[in-house]
Structures are given as structure tokens and as C-alpha cells.
Scaffold this active site. Structure first.
Site, PDB file in Angstrom:
ATOM      1  CB  ILE A   1       5.281  33.888  47.690  1.00  0.00           C
ATOM      2  CG1 ILE A   1       4.673  35.151  48.312  1.00  0.00           C
ATOM      3  CG2 ILE A   1       6.487  34.212  46.824  1.00  0.00           C
ATOM      4  CD1 ILE A   1       5.480  35.763  49.410  1.00  0.00           C
ATOM      5  CB  CYS A   2       4.671  30.843  42.723  1.00  0.00           C
ATOM      6  SG  CYS A   2       5.203  29.473  41.677  1.00  0.00           S
ATOM      7  CG  MET A   3       9.584  33.101  44.990  1.00  0.00           C
ATOM      8  SD  MET A   3      10.162  34.428  46.084  1.00  0.00           S
ATOM      9  CE  MET A   3      11.737  33.868  46.643  1.00  0.00           C
TER      10      MET A   3
ATOM     11  CG  HIS B   1       6.085  24.317  40.721  1.00  0.00           C
ATOM     12  ND1 HIS B   1       6.367  24.653  39.414  1.00  0.00           N
ATOM     13  CD2 HIS B   1       5.405  25.377  41.228  1.00  0.00           C
ATOM     14  CE1 HIS B   1       5.892  25.862  39.153  1.00  0.00           C
ATOM     15  NE2 HIS B   1       5.298  26.316  40.235  1.00  0.00           N
TER      16      HIS B   1
ATOM     17  CE1 TYR C   1       6.735  33.689  37.993  1.00  0.00           C
ATOM     18  CE2 TYR C   1       8.013  35.611  38.610  1.00  0.00           C
ATOM     19  CZ  TYR C   1       7.680  34.648  37.689  1.00  0.00           C
ATOM     20  OH  TYR C   1       8.278  34.636  36.457  1.00  0.00           O
TER      21      TYR C   1
END
Length: 161
Positions: free
Chosen positions: A87-89, A148, A80
Site C-alpha cells: 500500500i502506497c501511503m 518517495h 494505491y
């Protein structure tokens, strides 16, 4: 200040922090531990990498707004971690953030995400030495948040932990 003091008291040396230009709003964080059964931990041992260096920039309204967090080094693939070290969170987005989160908790979640996403240290010739850039990370993060928000976040099944 409280967050910094709490991290200094961690007994497991999971992370360490240094202020950038003595600013309480700009931290370089060294993540010293990931799951020792992971391929990322193996990569770290094989390459002599003692930590993953991240930068956290806190907004004026912290803890009510999330920090902007990105990987500085080593260059990572998967896990991620995207272009520029973004950062994909979900928890790093305004929608996913809670003022109850601590830096330690965010870092533990990030360490788990790296392993779950099969993060690896990049060893491709030419690419592994290329530095991540803040501008690229910010653009990538802005784009992924927009995506998202439109399509939602995938939540793994409970059976995945």
C-alpha cells in the site's frame, strides 16, 4: 490490547479484527465499508465481496513505529495498492507515521485512498485469482519508500479534499 478493545467497540462495524496465531503483533483486518458511491463498492456488490482483507504486522516499538500493512484479498488494481498487495501511503512509513494514529484512523484513511485512487477489484482472467505475496509486498513497499524519500510525496490540492 487497547487498539483491539477500541475496535471491538466500534458501533458502525467499519472493520473487524482477528489475531493471526493469537499474536497481538499480527492482525488480519476486514474492511467492511468503502464509500457507497464508489466504483469499488459497486465492484464489491457485483462480485459478492463482503470485505477487503488486510494484514497488519506491528513492530516491537508500536505505536512509535508504523505497522506493515498489505492487502490479502480480493486482488485490487489501482487505489494505491501495488505489487504483492503493498500500500502506497505516506502515513505507513517511518517518516509519515505518528504515534497518535490509531488502527481505526489508518483504516479509514486507507478506505478513502482506495476510493480516491479509483481502486477496483481485478477481474482480468488469470490475474484475478493470483494471490498477493508478503515477500513481493515487502519488496514493493521498500522500493516505493525509497522512491518517495528521493522525490517526495505528492500532496493533492486542498480543493480535492
Amino acid at each position: 490490547m487497547k487498539e483491539l478493545a477500541d475496535i471491538a467497540r466500534l458501533s458502525d462495524r467499519f472493520i473487524s479484527v482477528e489475531l493471526v496465531d493469537e499474536s497481538l503483533f499480527d492482525w488480519n483486518v476486514r474492511l467492511h465499508q468503502v464509500d457507497k458511491d464508489s466504483v469499488l463498492w459497486q465492484d464489491m456488490k457485483e462480485t459478492g465481496t463482503d470485505c477487503i482483507l488486510l494484514n497488519l504486522t506491528f513492530p516491537d516499538n508500536f505505536p512509535f513505529g508504523p505497522p506493515f500493512m498489505r492487502v490479502l484479498s480480493p486482488r485490487l488494481e489501482n487505489g494505491y495498492v501495488l505489487d504483492g498487495g503493498a500500500i502506497c501511503m505516506e502515513l505507513l512509513t517511518p517518516r509519515g507515521w505518528s504515534s497518535a494514529y490509531t488502527v481505526e484512523a489508518v483504516m479509514r484513511q486507507f478506505a478513502a485512498s482506495l476510493v480516491k485512487g479509483q481502486g477496483r477489484i481485478c477481474r482480468k482472467a488469470g490475474k484475478s485469482k493470483k494471490s498477493f505475496s508478503r515477500k513481493e509486498a515487502e519488496a514493493t513497499f521498500k522500493s516505493l519508500v525509497k522512491t518517495h524519500e528521493k522525490y517526495g510525496w505528492v500532496t493533492p490540492p486542498v480543493s480535492d479534499g
